[in-house]
Design a protein around this motif. Structure first.
Motif, PDB file in Angstrom:
ATOM      1  N   TYR A  25      -3.812  -3.908 -11.158  1.00 51.81           N
ATOM      2  CA  TYR A  25      -3.953  -2.506 -11.566  1.00 51.81           C
ATOM      3  C   TYR A  25      -2.692  -1.699 -11.301  1.00 51.81           C
ATOM      4  O   TYR A  25      -2.443  -0.699 -11.981  1.00 51.81           O
ATOM      5  CB  TYR A  25      -5.142  -1.870 -10.846  1.00 51.81           C
ATOM      6  N   ASN A  26      -1.899  -2.122 -10.328  1.00 53.02           N
ATOM      7  CA  ASN A  26      -0.658  -1.396 -10.081  1.00 53.02           C
ATOM      8  C   ASN A  26       0.331  -1.562 -11.235  1.00 53.02           C
ATOM      9  O   ASN A  26       1.194  -0.711 -11.457  1.00 53.02           O
ATOM     10  CB  ASN A  26      -0.018  -1.874  -8.781  1.00 53.02           C
TER      11      ASN A  26
ATOM     12  N   LYS B  44       1.398   6.028  -7.351  1.00 56.97           N
ATOM     13  CA  LYS B  44       0.425   7.079  -7.080  1.00 56.97           C
ATOM     14  C   LYS B  44       0.292   7.993  -8.304  1.00 56.97           C
ATOM     15  O   LYS B  44       1.197   8.057  -9.151  1.00 56.97           O
ATOM     16  CB  LYS B  44       0.818   7.860  -5.837  1.00 56.97           C
TER      17      LYS B  44
ATOM     18  N   VAL C 122      -3.874   2.175  -9.234  1.00 59.50           N
ATOM     19  CA  VAL C 122      -4.690   1.459  -8.266  1.00 59.50           C
ATOM     20  C   VAL C 122      -5.214   2.442  -7.218  1.00 59.50           C
ATOM     21  O   VAL C 122      -4.514   3.372  -6.801  1.00 59.50           O
ATOM     22  CB  VAL C 122      -3.881   0.323  -7.607  1.00 59.50           C
ATOM     23  N   LYS C 123      -6.437   2.277  -6.812  1.00 57.49           N
ATOM     24  CA  LYS C 123      -7.047   3.179  -5.846  1.00 57.49           C
ATOM     25  C   LYS C 123      -6.424   2.998  -4.458  1.00 57.49           C
ATOM     26  O   LYS C 123      -5.998   1.905  -4.095  1.00 57.49           O
ATOM     27  CB  LYS C 123      -8.554   2.944  -5.764  1.00 57.49           C
ATOM     28  N   PRO C 124      -6.400   4.049  -3.669  1.00 63.12           N
ATOM     29  CA  PRO C 124      -5.877   3.926  -2.301  1.00 63.12           C
ATOM     30  C   PRO C 124      -6.732   2.978  -1.457  1.00 63.12           C
ATOM     31  O   PRO C 124      -7.956   2.959  -1.560  1.00 63.12           O
ATOM     32  CB  PRO C 124      -5.949   5.365  -1.764  1.00 63.12           C
TER      33      PRO C 124
ATOM     34  N   TYR D 103      -4.256   5.244 -15.513  1.00 66.21           N
ATOM     35  CA  TYR D 103      -4.919   4.474 -14.464  1.00 66.21           C
ATOM     36  C   TYR D 103      -3.903   4.014 -13.414  1.00 66.21           C
ATOM     37  O   TYR D 103      -2.831   3.485 -13.740  1.00 66.21           O
ATOM     38  CB  TYR D 103      -5.614   3.253 -15.064  1.00 66.21           C
TER      39      TYR D 103
ATOM     40  N   GLU E 239       0.829  -1.212   0.000  1.00 67.50           N
ATOM     41  CA  GLU E 239       0.000   0.000   0.000  1.00 67.50           C
ATOM     42  C   GLU E 239       0.864   1.263   0.000  1.00 67.50           C
ATOM     43  O   GLU E 239       0.545   2.251  -0.688  1.00 67.50           O
ATOM     44  CB  GLU E 239      -0.912  -0.014   1.231  1.00 67.50           C
TER      45      GLU E 239
END
Length: 216
Positions: A116-117, A32, A135-137, A133, A27
């Motif tokens: 997605y990362n 980002k 990855v969402k947090p 695109y 994470e």
């Protein structure tokens, strides 16, 4: 606690903790939006270890769950050689079910985060609009939290299934052994008689008078 229980708990707990740590590290190290650059045609993504960390975390939590499941055995029926109390068995079933639910959610989140990362997708719409695109947090963090819930509930269920019924506190009697101080039903009670034996009715004993006796 038995050595087998300790070993399985340590191994499964270590793998689960490893998955949790790797999930939180992924994470932190995920790509980002402010790290992505655009060269006019494509999005340029920096290198990130989050994808590899997410995959290793996924393998660790799945292996931990497999070890717990094999060690626990059939949670839907009583195990041979060990009969836990009813309350423990119900709690173990609930924890085991929630453990599998948690590990499935954790696996989905870790897979999505890793995919997605590393997707590096670019969408261009019109002349002056583009999308990159990332990855969402919270995806990797959510996978780590669900991994923690899975391993804790799984180990708790495993330990509960290893417990046996404790004595109820009621006195136990073996068959054919009447309780001390009581006479078994159907057994003749001992009778004590005074007097001559051999068929003569019992009565008070008679003794000759003391002193010299004259013989006629």
């Amino acid at each position: 606690m038995e050595t087998k229980v300790v070993v399985i708990s340590v191994v499964a707990g270590f793998l689960g903790l490893l998955a949790v740590i790797l999930g939180f590290v992924a994470e932190v190290t995920r790509i980002k939006m402010d790290q992505v650059l655009f060269d006019g045609l494509n999005c340029i993504y920096p290198s990130s270890p989050a994808t590899a960390l997410g995959i290793v975390a996924l393998l660790a939590i799945i292996l931990s769950q497999i070890i717990i499941t094999v060690a626990t055995g059939c949670i839907c029926c009583c195990k041979r050689g060990s009969l836990p109390t009813t309350s423990n068995w119900t709690a173990a079933q609930a924890c085991f079910s929630f453990s599998w639910f948690s590990v499935v959610i954790a696996a989905i989140l870790l897979v999505l985060g890793s995919a997605y990362n590393n997707s590096q997708q670019t969408t261009i719409q019109g002349d002056n609009y583009f999308q990159c695109y990332v990855v969402k947090p919270g995806i990797f963090a959510g996978g780590a939290i669900m991994s923690l819930a899975s391993v804790v509930c799984g180990l708790f269920a495993y330990i509960l299934t290893q417990g046996k019924d404790s004595p109820t506190g009621q006195p136990q009697f073996q068959a054919g052994s009447p309780n001390q101080g009581e006479i078994a039903m159907g057994q003749p009670q001992p009778q004590y008689q005074w007097g001559n034996q051999g068929g003569v009715p019992a009565g008070p004993a008679k003794f000759p008078p003391q002193g010299p006796q004259e013989h006629v």
